[in-house]
Structures are given as C-alpha cells and as structure tokens.
Design a protein around this motif. Structure first.
Motif, PDB file in Angstrom:
ATOM      1  N   GLY A 120     -36.086   6.159  12.178  1.00 42.21           N
ATOM      2  CA  GLY A 120     -36.176   4.868  11.509  1.00 42.21           C
ATOM      3  C   GLY A 120     -37.573   4.301  11.531  1.00 42.21           C
ATOM      4  N   LYS A 121     -37.693   3.107  10.977  1.00 43.16           N
ATOM      5  CA  LYS A 121     -38.973   2.420  10.873  1.00 43.16           C
ATOM      6  C   LYS A 121     -39.515   2.110  12.276  1.00 43.16           C
ATOM      7  N   GLY A 122     -40.735   2.508  12.530  1.00 49.09           N
ATOM      8  CA  GLY A 122     -41.335   2.274  13.838  1.00 49.09           C
ATOM      9  C   GLY A 122     -41.072   3.381  14.839  1.00 49.09           C
ATOM     10  N   ALA A 123     -40.374   4.450  14.417  1.00 45.63           N
ATOM     11  CA  ALA A 123     -40.029   5.538  15.335  1.00 45.63           C
ATOM     12  C   ALA A 123     -41.270   6.226  15.895  1.00 45.63           C
ATOM     13  N   THR A 124     -42.259   6.470  15.052  1.00 47.79           N
ATOM     14  CA  THR A 124     -43.464   7.169  15.506  1.00 47.79           C
ATOM     15  C   THR A 124     -44.167   6.378  16.598  1.00 47.79           C
ATOM     16  N   LYS A 125     -44.291   5.080  16.404  1.00 48.96           N
ATOM     17  CA  LYS A 125     -44.949   4.227  17.399  1.00 48.96           C
ATOM     18  C   LYS A 125     -44.160   4.207  18.715  1.00 48.96           C
ATOM     19  N   LEU A 126     -42.835   4.055  18.623  1.00 40.20           N
ATOM     20  CA  LEU A 126     -42.019   4.026  19.837  1.00 40.20           C
ATOM     21  C   LEU A 126     -42.097   5.362  20.570  1.00 40.20           C
ATOM     22  N   LYS A 127     -42.099   6.467  19.838  1.00 37.74           N
ATOM     23  CA  LYS A 127     -42.214   7.782  20.466  1.00 37.74           C
ATOM     24  C   LYS A 127     -43.526   7.904  21.243  1.00 37.74           C
ATOM     25  N   LEU A 128     -44.606   7.365  20.685  1.00 36.89           N
ATOM     26  CA  LEU A 128     -45.894   7.400  21.393  1.00 36.89           C
ATOM     27  C   LEU A 128     -45.840   6.589  22.680  1.00 36.89           C
ATOM     28  N   VAL A 129     -45.224   5.427  22.623  1.00 42.61           N
ATOM     29  CA  VAL A 129     -45.065   4.590  23.818  1.00 42.61           C
ATOM     30  C   VAL A 129     -44.236   5.330  24.866  1.00 42.61           C
ATOM     31  N   LEU A 130     -43.129   5.905  24.434  1.00 42.84           N
ATOM     32  CA  LEU A 130     -42.243   6.607  25.362  1.00 42.84           C
ATOM     33  C   LEU A 130     -42.937   7.815  25.980  1.00 42.84           C
ATOM     34  N   LYS A 131     -43.673   8.552  25.158  1.00 42.89           N
ATOM     35  CA  LYS A 131     -44.375   9.737  25.660  1.00 42.89           C
ATOM     36  C   LYS A 131     -45.442   9.356  26.683  1.00 42.89           C
ATOM     37  N   ALA A 132     -46.073   8.195  26.497  1.00 47.16           N
ATOM     38  CA  ALA A 132     -47.089   7.730  27.454  1.00 47.16           C
ATOM     39  C   ALA A 132     -46.452   7.378  28.800  1.00 47.16           C
ATOM     40  N   VAL A 133     -45.221   6.895  28.767  1.00 44.89           N
ATOM     41  CA  VAL A 133     -44.506   6.520  29.986  1.00 44.89           C
ATOM     42  C   VAL A 133     -43.874   7.748  30.647  1.00 44.89           C
ATOM     43  N   ASP A 134     -43.308   8.624  29.827  1.00 43.84           N
ATOM     44  CA  ASP A 134     -42.608   9.816  30.341  1.00 43.84           C
ATOM     45  C   ASP A 134     -42.656  10.903  29.276  1.00 43.84           C
ATOM     46  N   ARG A 135     -43.513  11.881  29.469  1.00 44.48           N
ATOM     47  CA  ARG A 135     -43.661  12.911  28.433  1.00 44.48           C
ATOM     48  C   ARG A 135     -42.395  13.735  28.238  1.00 44.48           C
ATOM     49  N   HIS A 136     -41.437  13.622  29.153  1.00 43.26           N
ATOM     50  CA  HIS A 136     -40.168  14.345  29.047  1.00 43.26           C
ATOM     51  C   HIS A 136     -39.010  13.420  28.637  1.00 43.26           C
ATOM     52  N   TYR A 137     -39.331  12.309  27.979  1.00 40.72           N
ATOM     53  CA  TYR A 137     -38.300  11.330  27.630  1.00 40.72           C
ATOM     54  C   TYR A 137     -37.176  11.936  26.786  1.00 40.72           C
ATOM     55  N   LYS A 138     -37.472  12.979  26.010  1.00 43.05           N
ATOM     56  CA  LYS A 138     -36.459  13.596  25.142  1.00 43.05           C
ATOM     57  C   LYS A 138     -35.409  14.379  25.930  1.00 43.05           C
ATOM     58  N   ASP A 139     -35.714  14.671  27.184  1.00 39.59           N
ATOM     59  CA  ASP A 139     -34.882  15.579  27.972  1.00 39.59           C
ATOM     60  C   ASP A 139     -33.775  14.896  28.772  1.00 39.59           C
ATOM     61  N   ASN A 140     -33.561  13.614  28.562  1.00 34.55           N
ATOM     62  CA  ASN A 140     -32.481  12.938  29.279  1.00 34.55           C
ATOM     63  C   ASN A 140     -31.804  11.929  28.351  1.00 34.55           C
ATOM     64  N   ASP A 141     -30.687  11.422  28.789  1.00 37.00           N
ATOM     65  CA  ASP A 141     -29.896  10.503  27.965  1.00 37.00           C
ATOM     66  C   ASP A 141     -30.141   9.038  28.285  1.00 37.00           C
ATOM     67  N   ASP A 142     -31.165   8.757  29.093  1.00 33.99           N
ATOM     68  CA  ASP A 142     -31.468   7.369  29.442  1.00 33.99           C
ATOM     69  C   ASP A 142     -31.645   6.508  28.202  1.00 33.99           C
ATOM     70  N   ILE A 143     -31.417   5.230  28.387  1.00 35.23           N
ATOM     71  CA  ILE A 143     -31.770   4.258  27.351  1.00 35.23           C
ATOM     72  C   ILE A 143     -33.294   4.300  27.268  1.00 35.23           C
ATOM     73  N   LYS A 144     -33.822   4.353  26.055  1.00 33.41           N
ATOM     74  CA  LYS A 144     -35.268   4.514  25.891  1.00 33.41           C
ATOM     75  C   LYS A 144     -36.016   3.185  25.816  1.00 33.41           C
ATOM     76  N   TRP A 145     -35.361   2.141  25.272  1.00 31.85           N
ATOM     77  CA  TRP A 145     -36.050   0.861  25.120  1.00 31.85           C
ATOM     78  C   TRP A 145     -35.033  -0.233  24.846  1.00 31.85           C
ATOM     79  N   ASN A 146     -35.528  -1.456  24.779  1.00 34.43           N
ATOM     80  CA  ASN A 146     -34.703  -2.616  24.444  1.00 34.43           C
ATOM     81  C   ASN A 146     -34.065  -2.439  23.060  1.00 34.43           C
ATOM     82  N   PHE A 147     -32.909  -3.021  22.904  1.00 38.21           N
ATOM     83  CA  PHE A 147     -32.166  -3.045  21.647  1.00 38.21           C
ATOM     84  C   PHE A 147     -31.612  -1.683  21.237  1.00 38.21           C
ATOM     85  N   THR A 148     -31.275  -0.862  22.239  1.00 37.30           N
ATOM     86  CA  THR A 148     -30.441   0.309  21.981  1.00 37.30           C
ATOM     87  C   THR A 148     -29.021  -0.236  21.834  1.00 37.30           C
TER      88      THR A 148
END
Length: 179
Positions: A120-148
C-alpha cells in the motif's frame, strides 16, 4: 478458540470479556496518538459510523511500542482520541502487542493471521524504517507498527490482517463483505 475466549482491560482498568461482542464484525486496531498513521482515525470513524448499525465495531488498543508514539496514560490517550479525533468506539487500556509482555489477545491475533508483507501507500518508507530497527523484521509475525488491524467475523474468527499502509477502502470493502 475464538476471540470470544479472551478478556481485556477496558480504559478504566476493568476486565471485559470479548464475548460481549459476539455476533458482530470487529476491527481490532493497535493505535498511537502521535504517529504518522494517526490521521487514519478520521477514516476509521467514518467506517465505524457507516456500519455500526449493521453490527460492526472497532476495538482500539493504544500501544507505545513503536517510536514511543502513544505517550501518556490510558486516560490521557482516550481524551486525545475523543476530543481531537472524535473517536466514537471503545478505547481499551494501553498494552504491549509484542514481546514478553504482549497481551494474550494480540498473541492470538498474530498466530491466526501471520505477517505476510507491507503493501500500500507508504509501504516503501515503512519497510525502510522497519529494516533500520530490525533487518529480519520479515521473519516473524510481530506487529510491525501502529495501526495494524485485524478483522474478525461474526463467529469470532480472525479472517484478515491489514498492515498500517494498506488502503482503508480495502478494509472497508472486506468489512462490507462480512456484514
């Protein structure tokens, strides 16, 4: 097991059984009042107002785990939601959605609807933020950010997970299908 098997704390700190919502279509949201996604409250309010009389509700769970964007007490958060964003639906006690103190409801939601991708809109930016916090963010089912958001059918089954960047019109269409 369904969401009706869970109890959560309301904004006053009292335990509330989610069985009170049996038979309704429910959108469960982890929120924050100082997030870039906070303006979603406006569209969520519109969706709530449009479908509430048909048996739909939103359950809002403030969470301060992402960028410390839900500061203050539950009462302070509730006041901001009511006065600034005119939130008409129930706001629950502030919780953790990930980690060792994660609320059991959110552990269940994540198990029922695992993480797939940020779209969705803003996905690229959020992915960059998530990768900066945890480069393995894709590998778990955690909530990634507010408003999930998690959509629950009238039988209490968790039928879909929406990441914060997904178009709320898509969420609305899925709600309409379930109603």
């Amino acid at each position: 097991m369904t969401i009706y098997d869970f109890e959560v704390k309301d904004s006053e700190g009292n335990m509330k059984s989610l069985s009170e919502y049996e038979g309704m279509v429910i959108l469960i949201v982890n929120s924050a009042t100082k997030c870039g996604f906070t303006p979603q409250y406006t569209e969520l309010n519109e969706i709530y107002n449009e479908f509430h009389d048909e048996g739909f509700t939103i359950l809002d769970f403030p969470c301060n785990q992402f960028g410390k964007q839900a500061p203050g007490t539950t009462e302070e958060i509730k006041e901001v939601c009511r006065s600034k964003w005119l939130v008409p639906y129930e706001i629950f006690d502030k919780i953790d959605v990930n980690g060792e103190n994660a609320d059991p409801l959110f552990e269940y939601l994540k198990k029922e609807q695992p993480f797939t991708d940020i779209t969705g809109k803003g996905a690229t930016k959020l992915k960059l933020v998530l990768k900066a916090v945890d480069r393995h963010y894709k590998d778990n089912d955690d909530i990634k950010w507010n408003f999930t958001k998690f959509l629950v059918d009238r039988e209490g089954n968790v039928v879909q997970r929406f990441e914060p960047t997904e178009d709320l019109q898509d969420v609305k269409a899925k709600i309409k299908e379930l109603l």
